[in-house]
Structure formats: structure tokens, C-alpha cells
Design a protein around this motif. Structure first.
Motif, PDB file in Angstrom:
ATOM      1  N   THR A 130       0.834  -1.206   0.000  1.00  0.00           N
ATOM      2  CA  THR A 130       0.000   0.000   0.000  1.00  0.00           C
ATOM      3  C   THR A 130       0.868   1.255   0.000  1.00  0.00           C
ATOM      4  OG1 THR A 130      -1.751  -1.157   1.217  1.00  0.00           O
ATOM      5  CG2 THR A 130      -1.809   1.244   1.226  1.00  0.00           C
ATOM      6  N   ALA A 131       1.928   1.234   0.812  1.00  0.00           N
ATOM      7  CA  ALA A 131       2.841   2.382   0.877  1.00  0.00           C
ATOM      8  C   ALA A 131       3.529   2.603  -0.467  1.00  0.00           C
ATOM      9  CB  ALA A 131       3.874   2.155   1.976  1.00  0.00           C
ATOM     10  N   CYS A 132       3.859   1.512  -1.150  1.00  0.00           N
ATOM     11  CA  CYS A 132       4.497   1.626  -2.473  1.00  0.00           C
ATOM     12  C   CYS A 132       3.558   2.280  -3.477  1.00  0.00           C
ATOM     13  CB  CYS A 132       4.922   0.250  -2.974  1.00  0.00           C
ATOM     14  SG  CYS A 132       6.321  -0.468  -2.085  1.00  0.00           S
ATOM     15  N   LYS A 133       2.307   1.870  -3.458  1.00  0.00           N
ATOM     16  CA  LYS A 133       1.325   2.426  -4.402  1.00  0.00           C
ATOM     17  C   LYS A 133       1.089   3.915  -4.154  1.00  0.00           C
ATOM     18  CE  LYS A 133      -1.099  -1.967  -5.061  1.00  0.00           C
ATOM     19  NZ  LYS A 133      -2.356  -2.734  -4.829  1.00  0.00           N
ATOM     20  N   LYS A 134       1.167   4.306  -2.890  1.00  0.00           N
ATOM     21  CA  LYS A 134       0.952   5.710  -2.540  1.00  0.00           C
ATOM     22  C   LYS A 134       2.232   6.538  -2.637  1.00  0.00           C
ATOM     23  CE  LYS A 134      -2.850   4.869   0.731  1.00  0.00           C
ATOM     24  NZ  LYS A 134      -3.297   5.021   2.135  1.00  0.00           N
ATOM     25  N   GLY A 139       6.590   5.783   5.317  1.00  0.00           N
ATOM     26  CA  GLY A 139       5.844   4.615   5.784  1.00  0.00           C
ATOM     27  C   GLY A 139       6.540   3.315   5.423  1.00  0.00           C
ATOM     28  N   CYS A 140       7.004   3.222   4.183  1.00  0.00           N
ATOM     29  CA  CYS A 140       7.691   2.012   3.734  1.00  0.00           C
ATOM     30  C   CYS A 140       9.028   1.843   4.445  1.00  0.00           C
ATOM     31  CB  CYS A 140       7.904   2.074   2.223  1.00  0.00           C
ATOM     32  SG  CYS A 140       8.466   0.521   1.513  1.00  0.00           S
ATOM     33  N   GLN A 141       9.713   2.941   4.679  1.00  0.00           N
ATOM     34  CA  GLN A 141      10.997   2.882   5.374  1.00  0.00           C
ATOM     35  C   GLN A 141      10.818   2.346   6.792  1.00  0.00           C
ATOM     36  OE1 GLN A 141      13.174   6.577   5.229  1.00  0.00           O
ATOM     37  NE2 GLN A 141      14.491   6.023   6.944  1.00  0.00           N
ATOM     38  N   ASN A 142       9.774   2.813   7.491  1.00  0.00           N
ATOM     39  CA  ASN A 142       9.506   2.351   8.852  1.00  0.00           C
ATOM     40  C   ASN A 142       9.127   0.870   8.874  1.00  0.00           C
ATOM     41  OD1 ASN A 142       9.995   4.913   9.884  1.00  0.00           O
ATOM     42  ND2 ASN A 142       7.846   5.530   9.799  1.00  0.00           N
ATOM     43  N   LEU A 143       8.363   0.428   7.895  1.00  0.00           N
ATOM     44  CA  LEU A 143       7.959  -0.977   7.828  1.00  0.00           C
ATOM     45  C   LEU A 143       9.164  -1.873   7.532  1.00  0.00           C
ATOM     46  CD1 LEU A 143       4.625  -0.492   5.861  1.00  0.00           C
ATOM     47  CD2 LEU A 143       4.822  -1.379   8.194  1.00  0.00           C
ATOM     48  N   ALA A 144      10.040  -1.405   6.652  1.00  0.00           N
ATOM     49  CA  ALA A 144      11.249  -2.181   6.345  1.00  0.00           C
ATOM     50  C   ALA A 144      12.143  -2.276   7.576  1.00  0.00           C
ATOM     51  CB  ALA A 144      12.013  -1.527   5.190  1.00  0.00           C
ATOM     52  N   SER A 171      11.725  -6.930  -2.115  1.00  0.00           N
ATOM     53  CA  SER A 171      12.291  -6.777  -3.462  1.00  0.00           C
ATOM     54  C   SER A 171      11.353  -5.957  -4.346  1.00  0.00           C
ATOM     55  CB  SER A 171      12.519  -8.152  -4.097  1.00  0.00           C
ATOM     56  OG  SER A 171      13.457  -8.884  -3.357  1.00  0.00           O
ATOM     57  N   TYR A 172      10.069  -6.227  -4.207  1.00  0.00           N
ATOM     58  CA  TYR A 172       9.060  -5.464  -4.951  1.00  0.00           C
ATOM     59  C   TYR A 172       9.123  -3.986  -4.572  1.00  0.00           C
ATOM     60  CZ  TYR A 172       4.421  -3.412  -5.736  1.00  0.00           C
ATOM     61  OH  TYR A 172       3.392  -2.578  -6.078  1.00  0.00           O
ATOM     62  N   ALA A 173       9.239  -3.722  -3.262  1.00  0.00           N
ATOM     63  CA  ALA A 173       9.302  -2.335  -2.793  1.00  0.00           C
ATOM     64  C   ALA A 173      10.568  -1.651  -3.311  1.00  0.00           C
ATOM     65  CB  ALA A 173       9.266  -2.310  -1.259  1.00  0.00           C
ATOM     66  N   PHE A 174      11.676  -2.368  -3.284  1.00  0.00           N
ATOM     67  CA  PHE A 174      12.928  -1.806  -3.794  1.00  0.00           C
ATOM     68  C   PHE A 174      12.796  -1.474  -5.278  1.00  0.00           C
ATOM     69  CE2 PHE A 174      17.315  -1.778  -5.232  1.00  0.00           C
ATOM     70  CZ  PHE A 174      17.970  -1.133  -4.196  1.00  0.00           C
ATOM     71  N   GLU A 175      12.159  -2.364  -6.016  1.00  0.00           N
ATOM     72  CA  GLU A 175      11.933  -2.156  -7.444  1.00  0.00           C
ATOM     73  C   GLU A 175      11.104  -0.893  -7.690  1.00  0.00           C
ATOM     74  OE1 GLU A 175      11.631  -3.381 -11.653  1.00  0.00           O
ATOM     75  OE2 GLU A 175      12.994  -3.839 -10.004  1.00  0.00           O
ATOM     76  N   GLU A 176      10.032  -0.731  -6.903  1.00  0.00           N
ATOM     77  CA  GLU A 176       9.119   0.404  -7.096  1.00  0.00           C
ATOM     78  C   GLU A 176       9.806   1.739  -6.801  1.00  0.00           C
ATOM     79  OE1 GLU A 176       5.797   0.397  -8.260  1.00  0.00           O
ATOM     80  OE2 GLU A 176       6.619  -1.546  -8.887  1.00  0.00           O
ATOM     81  N   PHE A 177      10.551   1.799  -5.694  1.00  0.00           N
ATOM     82  CA  PHE A 177      11.179   3.067  -5.327  1.00  0.00           C
ATOM     83  C   PHE A 177      12.450   3.342  -6.142  1.00  0.00           C
ATOM     84  CE2 PHE A 177       8.536   2.545  -1.508  1.00  0.00           C
ATOM     85  CZ  PHE A 177       8.019   3.829  -1.407  1.00  0.00           C
ATOM     86  N   ASN A 185      14.844   8.976  -2.869  1.00  0.00           N
ATOM     87  CA  ASN A 185      14.456   7.713  -2.232  1.00  0.00           C
ATOM     88  C   ASN A 185      15.630   6.981  -1.590  1.00  0.00           C
ATOM     89  OD1 ASN A 185      11.749   7.995  -3.006  1.00  0.00           O
ATOM     90  ND2 ASN A 185      12.142   7.072  -5.011  1.00  0.00           N
ATOM     91  N   PHE A 186      16.751   7.667  -1.429  1.00  0.00           N
ATOM     92  CA  PHE A 186      17.949   7.015  -0.917  1.00  0.00           C
ATOM     93  C   PHE A 186      17.703   6.363   0.445  1.00  0.00           C
ATOM     94  CE2 PHE A 186      22.034   6.654   1.188  1.00  0.00           C
ATOM     95  CZ  PHE A 186      22.868   6.222   0.169  1.00  0.00           C
ATOM     96  N   ALA A 187      17.038   7.070   1.351  1.00  0.00           N
ATOM     97  CA  ALA A 187      16.843   6.571   2.716  1.00  0.00           C
ATOM     98  C   ALA A 187      15.984   5.320   2.745  1.00  0.00           C
ATOM     99  CB  ALA A 187      16.223   7.658   3.591  1.00  0.00           C
ATOM    100  N   VAL A 188      14.877   5.337   2.008  1.00  0.00           N
ATOM    101  CA  VAL A 188      13.986   4.169   2.014  1.00  0.00           C
ATOM    102  C   VAL A 188      14.639   2.985   1.313  1.00  0.00           C
ATOM    103  CG1 VAL A 188      12.762   4.924  -0.077  1.00  0.00           C
ATOM    104  CG2 VAL A 188      11.670   3.308   1.492  1.00  0.00           C
ATOM    105  N   LEU A 189      15.358   3.250   0.231  1.00  0.00           N
ATOM    106  CA  LEU A 189      16.054   2.172  -0.478  1.00  0.00           C
ATOM    107  C   LEU A 189      17.153   1.564   0.395  1.00  0.00           C
ATOM    108  CD1 LEU A 189      16.357   3.763  -4.049  1.00  0.00           C
ATOM    109  CD2 LEU A 189      14.987   1.764  -3.420  1.00  0.00           C
TER     110      LEU A 189
END
Length: 393
Positions: A130-134, A139-144, A171-177, A185-189
Motif C-alpha cells: 500500500t505504501a508503495c502504491k501511494k 511509511g515504507c521505510q519504517n515498515l522495512a 524486493s518489490y518495494a525496492f523495485e518500485e522506489f 528515495n535514498f533513505a527508504v532504499l
């Protein structure tokens, strides 16, 4: 009742005190039977109750179940559910008993954290997608970060996350960002890559989506000045490259990738990262890719042959095998053989490694020597021009 002997000397040591030997004697402390695990007979640290009504230490009963057993070890009844339920009442009683007997050196058991469940892992997966789509980077960084924390907390958590396919979701999230601005997106990646480095070591079956954008992002971290980021990047690459040789081509075509791999060997940051870099390079030089000769030529120009030979002088077994494997692949090309043949260390090092490392190292060494000697024979009309070449066979 079962008796455990606890010496007063241990209590004095824990308290930072020393008492004369004459003042110390043996103190016998009885551990109540209902505080002992029926399997290990040790004091339970994380008591859990099974569907049979019996209470065990979590580690012991989980090992029992993982061994393929579906019955209660005490009652021999078939367990209706294999999910252990934390027994907080018994755990608090054990903790109180430990405190009461602390003067005898008995330490209070810590309150265990409840392991992650499959349902909780799947819920995290949903939130990440959901975070990736938005485009929610924070949010994604905290979940990771939460996934990485859970994985490091216990082997059971790690196994649960692997079983539910968490590495694939990361892997999907990394691909999206990776598709957007790498700087933004350096921090989340970075956080996702760190989580992948932990999980991919235990999840060999993950089919990670790797596009040009993902490879660019991984190489960005591989070239980073941050040692932790470089380590995570090479650990992820080590798991990705052997799965698909197309990834080798993408990696070889990414600017700065081969130089970064070479740097990890020339200026090592840790043994794990060095081994991972050697593994990636081995798959690159041994790949059936049309770009194979070009890849080898690049590494030869960087000075990899000389670097590997210097490493081989006193390297441990695993490093030797990986370095020799790379040299064997490099010697499949004319340029590689020429570079190896003209180096003063080549023949002495190879002959030394034949019987002193392992069977695999011996096979690589003999293969390299054969390629060098046959190449020299062809150049000299079938006659070896160096004395040591003739001695090799």
C-alpha cells in the motif's frame, strides 16, 4: 524432586564480592518440577502451553514439532493445533521464584517477546504494498526497519518472515522506489536493502524482480562511502547474480559496477563482503553471456589478476577457492592467460595450492596450469619454453 546445586561463590561473583573459601559452602536450591520443561528438564525461559494442556519451554517444543512430531511429548495425544500459546501465569511465577532465590546466583529470566506470526507478517506485507502504491517513502521505510528488527530478534521470526515471502515483498518495494529519483528515495532504499541483506541469506528461492533501475540503485549503494550500505549491496548482489545470468549482463553494463566490485577486494571492509564480491565476480567471469570476454577484459585491465595472486599467497581456504575459480575463468581468454602467464607469482602460487588447500582448489589450480601450458605450447610449436611448465605435468 530434582535438585540443582548452586554455589554461594557464584552469587558472590555476580555481586562483585569475594569471600574466603572457608565461609562458602554448597547451597542446594530446589527448582520446582512445574517450572521445568518436560523435554529439556531445564528451567523454562519462555513457557508455552499446547492444545494438550501441557506446558513446555518454547524452544524445546518448537524443535520437537520441527522434527516432524505432531503429538504431545508427555500425553502422546495428537495436537489439535501446533501453535504454542504463551503461559504468562507460569512465566510470572518463575520470574518471582528467580527473584526470591537471587541471593543464590539465580538470575531472573527476562520477559520474552512474542514471536511474529504469519498473520502479522502478511499484514506488514499488505502495508508495504500500500505504501508503495501511494509513494509513501517514510511509511515504507519504517515498515522495512520493523522487518529487519523482527528478523534480528530471533531465528523463529526470521524463519516466519522467510516462509511468508517477506524477501519478495521487500524486493518489490525496492523495485518500485528505484523507478523514481534515487536521491530522493535514498533513505527508504537503504532501509529496504538492509532488510533484504538479512533475509536473502535464508531465502534462496526468492525470485527478486531486478530491472535496470534496481541494478542502478544497488550499484549506487555499492559505490557509497557508507561501509554498511556497501556491505548490504554486495550481500544482496551475491544472492541475485547466481539466479539469472541476465543480471550479470545488466550489472556489467552499469557504470562503475565492476570498479566497485574490484574496490571491495582491493580495499576490503570485512571478510564477508570480500567473499561476497569474489562470488559475484566469479559468476560474472564464468557466465555464458556474450559479454563474457568483455567482462574479463575489464577486470584484467583493472589489475584483478595481480590482486588475486597476491591474495592467494596467504589466504584462507574459502578465499583461495573463490580466487582460483575467478583466475580459472579469466584464463579462458587470450588476454587473461597472457596476464597470468607474465606474472611472477602465478606458477609458484598455483603449484603451492595444488595439495595444500582443498580438492576444489586443486582442480582450479590444475585447470589454470593446463590452460597456461597448452597456450605456451601452441605459441612455441608444441615445445614448452619454460622449465617449470614441463614440470607441471
Amino acid at each position: 524432586m530434582m535438585i540443582s546445586t548452586w554455589r554461594r561463590r557464584r552469587a558472590a561473583r555476580l555481586a562483585g564480592k569475594q569471600r574466603p573459601e572457608s565461609e562458602m559452602g554448597d547451597i542446594e536450591v530446589t527448582i520446582p518440577n512445574h517450572f521445568r520443561c518436560p523435554i529439556s528438564l531445564e528451567l523454562m525461559k519462555d513457557p508455552v502451553t499446547m492444545s494438550s494442556g501441557m506446558t513446555y519451554d518454547r524452544e524445546s517444543i518448537e524443535k520437537w514439532i520441527e522434527a516432524g512430531n505432531v503429538t504431545c511429548p508427555v500425553t502422546n495425544k495428537v495436537l489439535r493445533s501446533l501453535d504454542p500459546i504463551p503461559n504468562h501465569t507460569v512465566r510470572r511465577m518463575i520470574q518471582d521464584w528467580c527473584v526470591l532465590n537471587s541471593s543464590y546466583g539465580i538470575e531472573r529470566i527476562p520477559t520474552p517477546r512474542i514471536p511474529v506470526s504469519s498473520e502479522e507478517a502478511l499484514e506488514i506485507h499488505f502495508k508495504i504494498k500500500t505504501a508503495c502504491k501511494k509513494g509513501d517513502r517514510i511509511g515504507c521505510q519504517n515498515l522495512a526497519a520493523k522487518i529487519k528488527e523482527l528478523a534480528k530478534e530471533s531465528e523463529r521470526n526470521k524463519s516466519c518472515l522467510v516462509a511468508t515471502g517477506t524477501a519478495g515483498v521487500l524486493s518489490y518495494a525496492f523495485e518500485e522506489f528505484s523507478k523514481a529519483s534515487l536521491e530522493e528515495n535514498f533513505a527508504v532504499l537503504d532501509e529496504i536493502l538492509s532488510g533484504l541483506a538479512v533475509l536473502l541469506l535464508h531465502d534462496k528461492a526468492t525470485n527478486c524482480p531486478v530491472s535496470d533501475a534496481s541494478i542502478d540503485a544497488i550499484v549506487l549503494f555499492l559505490k557509497s562511502e557508507d561501509l554498511s550500505a556497501r556491505r548490504n549491496a554486495i550481500l544482496v548482489l551475491k544472492e541475485l547474480v547466481p539466479l539469472d545470468y541476465r543480471k550479470v549482463e545488466m550489472l556489467s553494463e552499469t557504470e562503475g559496477a565492476m570498479e566497485a566490485l574490484f574496490k571491495l577486494i582491493k580495499a576490503p571492509i570485512c571478510l564477508t563482503a570480500t567473499k561476497a564480491s569474489l562470488t559475484v565476480i566469479y559468476h560474472m567471469v564464468a557466465s555464458p553471456s556474450p559479454a563474457n570476454a568483455k567482462i574479463i577484459a575489464k577486470f584484467v585491465d583493472l589489475g584483478l589478476v595481480s590482486l588475486l595472486l597476491e591474495m592467494l599467497v596467504d589466504a584462507e581456504r574459502s578465499l583461495c577457492e573463490k580466487a582460483l575459480g575467478i583466475l580459472d575463468g579469466i584464463c579462458d581468454t587470450d588476454q587473461g592467460r597472457e596476464e597470468a602467464y607474465n606474472h611472477a607469482l602465478t606458477i609458484p602460487v598455483l603449484i603451492r595450492k595444488i595439495h595444500r588447500v582443498s580438492d576444489l582448489a586443486m582442480k582450479f589450480s590444475v585447470s589454470i596450469l593446463f590452460k597456461l601450458c597448452m597456450d605456451e605450447r601452441r605459441e612455441n610449436g608444441g615445445v614448452f619454453s619454460r622449465g617449470y611448465s614441463e614440470e607441471c605435468f
